[in-house]
Write an enzyme that holds these catalytic residues in place. Structure first.
Site, PDB file in Angstrom:
ATOM      1  N   SER A 155     -12.259  -1.801   2.457  1.00 42.60           N
ATOM      2  CA  SER A 155     -11.807  -3.113   2.931  1.00 42.60           C
ATOM      3  C   SER A 155     -12.898  -4.109   2.583  1.00 42.60           C
ATOM      4  CB  SER A 155     -11.636  -3.062   4.454  1.00 42.60           C
ATOM      5  OG  SER A 155     -11.584  -4.360   5.002  1.00 42.60           O
ATOM      6  N   TYR A 168     -14.509  -1.232  13.016  1.00 47.65           N
ATOM      7  CA  TYR A 168     -13.806  -1.237  11.719  1.00 47.65           C
ATOM      8  C   TYR A 168     -14.796  -1.474  10.578  1.00 47.65           C
ATOM      9  CZ  TYR A 168     -10.101  -2.384   8.298  1.00 47.65           C
ATOM     10  OH  TYR A 168      -9.264  -2.413   7.204  1.00 47.65           O
TER      11      TYR A 168
HETATM   12  N1  LIG Z   1      -3.568  -5.177   5.628  1.00 54.11           N
HETATM   13  C1  LIG Z   1      -4.771  -5.628   5.347  1.00 54.11           C
HETATM   14  O1  LIG Z   1      -5.006  -6.854   5.381  1.00 54.11           O
HETATM   15  C2  LIG Z   1      -5.870  -4.666   4.968  1.00 54.11           C
HETATM   16  C3  LIG Z   1      -7.072  -5.215   4.514  1.00 54.11           C
HETATM   17  C4  LIG Z   1      -8.107  -4.361   4.162  1.00 54.11           C
HETATM   18  C5  LIG Z   1      -7.942  -2.997   4.254  1.00 54.11           C
HETATM   19  N2  LIG Z   1      -6.767  -2.484   4.711  1.00 54.11           N
HETATM   20  C6  LIG Z   1      -6.673  -1.015   4.799  1.00 54.11           C
HETATM   21  O2  LIG Z   1      -5.546  -0.585   4.067  1.00 54.11           O
HETATM   22  C7  LIG Z   1      -5.030   0.614   4.648  1.00 54.11           C
HETATM   23  C8  LIG Z   1      -3.530   0.464   4.872  1.00 54.11           C
HETATM   24  O3  LIG Z   1      -3.306  -0.621   5.732  1.00 54.11           O
HETATM   25  P1  LIG Z   1      -1.887  -1.361   5.875  1.00 54.11           P
HETATM   26  O4  LIG Z   1      -2.187  -2.791   6.007  1.00 54.11           O
HETATM   27  O5  LIG Z   1      -0.955  -0.879   4.851  1.00 54.11           O
HETATM   28  O6  LIG Z   1      -1.481  -0.834   7.336  1.00 54.11           O
HETATM   29  P2  LIG Z   1      -0.103  -0.309   7.950  1.00 54.11           P
HETATM   30  O7  LIG Z   1      -0.306  -0.281   9.424  1.00 54.11           O
HETATM   31  O8  LIG Z   1       1.047  -1.069   7.387  1.00 54.11           O
HETATM   32  O9  LIG Z   1      -0.029   1.179   7.382  1.00 54.11           O
HETATM   33  C9  LIG Z   1      -0.928   2.188   7.789  1.00 54.11           C
HETATM   34  C10 LIG Z   1      -0.154   3.483   7.986  1.00 54.11           C
HETATM   35  O10 LIG Z   1      -1.094   4.502   8.360  1.00 54.11           O
HETATM   36  C11 LIG Z   1      -0.469   5.326   9.333  1.00 54.11           C
HETATM   37  N3  LIG Z   1      -1.470   6.002  10.149  1.00 54.11           N
HETATM   38  C12 LIG Z   1      -2.292   5.463  11.082  1.00 54.11           C
HETATM   39  N4  LIG Z   1      -3.039   6.417  11.657  1.00 54.11           N
HETATM   40  C13 LIG Z   1      -2.688   7.596  11.082  1.00 54.11           C
HETATM   41  C14 LIG Z   1      -3.114   8.943  11.256  1.00 54.11           C
HETATM   42  N5  LIG Z   1      -4.031   9.260  12.165  1.00 54.11           N
HETATM   43  N6  LIG Z   1      -2.541   9.897  10.484  1.00 54.11           N
HETATM   44  C15 LIG Z   1      -1.586   9.574   9.579  1.00 54.11           C
HETATM   45  N7  LIG Z   1      -1.147   8.313   9.369  1.00 54.11           N
HETATM   46  C16 LIG Z   1      -1.694   7.343  10.108  1.00 54.11           C
HETATM   47  C17 LIG Z   1       0.357   4.354  10.162  1.00 54.11           C
HETATM   48  O11 LIG Z   1       1.401   5.011  10.878  1.00 54.11           O
HETATM   49  C18 LIG Z   1       0.887   3.395   9.102  1.00 54.11           C
HETATM   50  O12 LIG Z   1       2.156   3.803   8.613  1.00 54.11           O
HETATM   51  C19 LIG Z   1      -5.846   0.856   5.910  1.00 54.11           C
HETATM   52  O13 LIG Z   1      -6.867   1.798   5.631  1.00 54.11           O
HETATM   53  C20 LIG Z   1      -6.443  -0.506   6.206  1.00 54.11           C
HETATM   54  O14 LIG Z   1      -7.652  -0.405   6.921  1.00 54.11           O
HETATM   55  C21 LIG Z   1      -5.727  -3.288   5.069  1.00 54.11           C
END
Ligand SMILES: NC(=O)c1ccc[n+]([C@@H]2O[C@H](COP(=O)([O-])OP(=O)(O)OC[C@H]3O[C@@H](n4cnc5c(N)ncnc54)[C@H](O)[C@@H]3O)[C@@H](O)[C@H]2O)c1
Length: 336
Positions: A227, A240
């Protein structure tokens, strides 16, 4: 009626600049508390993305109504959207088994969908069984095996490896959770343990479990999702930020150790992405206030499909010669 054809695929900036579309979308966003400053990063996003961003607050019908109002009561036929469009590279993952975690939502779902449509066999993992089943059903022609499990639990890790079978070509560790923006002195043990557990320990356990197959094959590709919070201190809370810095360390150590085995380990560091990733129910006031001016400097928000483009590039053989890279996929946030 607008002179220009405004559709759900038109960028929000195009809507806002339009004589008819501007007041329609401006009014909707103002009602949600948005200001000119907070709107700036949204301008390049297709209007449709507001549904994903709203975390269930904005139903599809509202977007459909806006499109109708801008087009004399009709939803116009699709025309080539003016923004970026995902382009499938046919057969890029043909013959490969690719494990994707977090595959039921957001970036993980977009990554799993792209790998599957590019010919890969996908082992799609998520803790949300319903959303995972819905994802698999959305691509009936694709080769998708689902594992409903929690990556922090060893039983689930074992299930994932069993579902993958002997051959594992690639792994995308996408599953992750947010913290509550708390600064260190406010961070509870529960918040720390949960965030570190999913974002770091889960990725560690699953990578450890797939490496033997990759070592035996003498090839493999792992992509971890870090991230912007893995690159700087001003993007999120203490737990985080620590977890995503740890993902960078996990990536670089493994890249160094397994490079001689033909295994590439890289990370993508997303900036803001319109996914609706949930926040805990209580968010730290002190942390939010300190972070707000820095978060409002985010140049642009990306779609999950745009992140999948970066992730699948590193996952695929197109990433040949890249090992230990932490690739910011953030529209230029990290150069600010
Ligand atoms: N959305 C953003 O702005 C952003 C920015 C930087 C980094 N990220 C990173 O990108 C990744 C995906 O994020 P996203 O925005 O698509 O989120 P999201 O919430 O849409 O998707 C994340 C998925 O991970 C699953 N999950 C959570 N805990 C779990 C576990 N213990 N075992 C199995 N599955 C699990 C959730 O059920 C969900 O479906 C994450 O690692 C997040 O930290 C997101």
């Amino acid at each position: 009626m607008s002179a220009k054809k405004l559709t759900a695929a038109s960028p929000i900036g195009e809507w806002l600049d339009d004589e008819v579309g501007g007041p329609l979308v401006g009014g909707l966003l103002a009602a949600s508390g948005a200001t000119a400053e907070t709107l700036a990063p949204l301008r390049a996003l297709p209007l449709q993305q507001l549904v994903a961003l709203s975390q269930g607050q904005l139903p599809q019908s509202v977007v459909d109504d806006l499109v109708r109002q801008a087009n004399g009561g009709e939803i116009p036929d699709d025309e080539a959207p003016s923004g970026w469009v995902e382009k499938i590279t046919a057969g890029r993952f043909a013959g490969q088994t690719v494990v994707v975690t977090g595959a039921a939502s957001g970036i993980g779902r977009a990554t799993a969908a792209r790998v599957a449509r590019e010919g890969g066999r996908v082992v799609a993992v998520d803790v949300s069984a319903d959303k995972l089943a819905e994802f698999a059903a959305s691509l009936p022609e694709a080769d998708i095996v689902t594992v409903a499990g929690d990556i922090t639990r060893q039983e689930s890790i074992d299930e994932i490896v069993a579902a993958a079978g002997e051959r594992i070509d690639a792994l995308a560790n996408v599953a992750g959770i947010n913290d509550d923006f708390s600064p260190l002195h406010e961070t509870t043990d529960a918040m720390w343990d949960r965030v570190m557990g999913v974002n770091v320990t889960g990725a560690f356990k699953l990578t450890r479990a797939v490496l033997p197959a990759m070592i035996a094959a003498g090839r493999g590709s792992v992509v971890n999702i870090a991230s912007e919070a893995g690159l700087r201190g001003s993007a999120s809370g203490n737990a985080y930020t620590t977890s995503k810095h740890a993902v960078v360390g996990l990536t670089r150590s493994a890249a160094f150790m397994y490079g001689p085995h033909g295994i590439r380990v890289n990370a993508v560091a997303p900036g803001g992405v319109a996914t609706g990733i949930p926040f805990p129910p209580h968010v730290s006031e002190a942390g939010s206030a300190r972070l707000q001016p820095f978060q409002s400097a985010i140049p642009t928000l990306a779609t999950a499909e745009q992140l999948a483009a970066s992730i699948t590039f590193l996952l695929s053989d197109d990433g040949v010669n890249l090992n230990g890279v932490i690739l910011p996929s953030d529209g230029g946030w990290s150069v600010q």
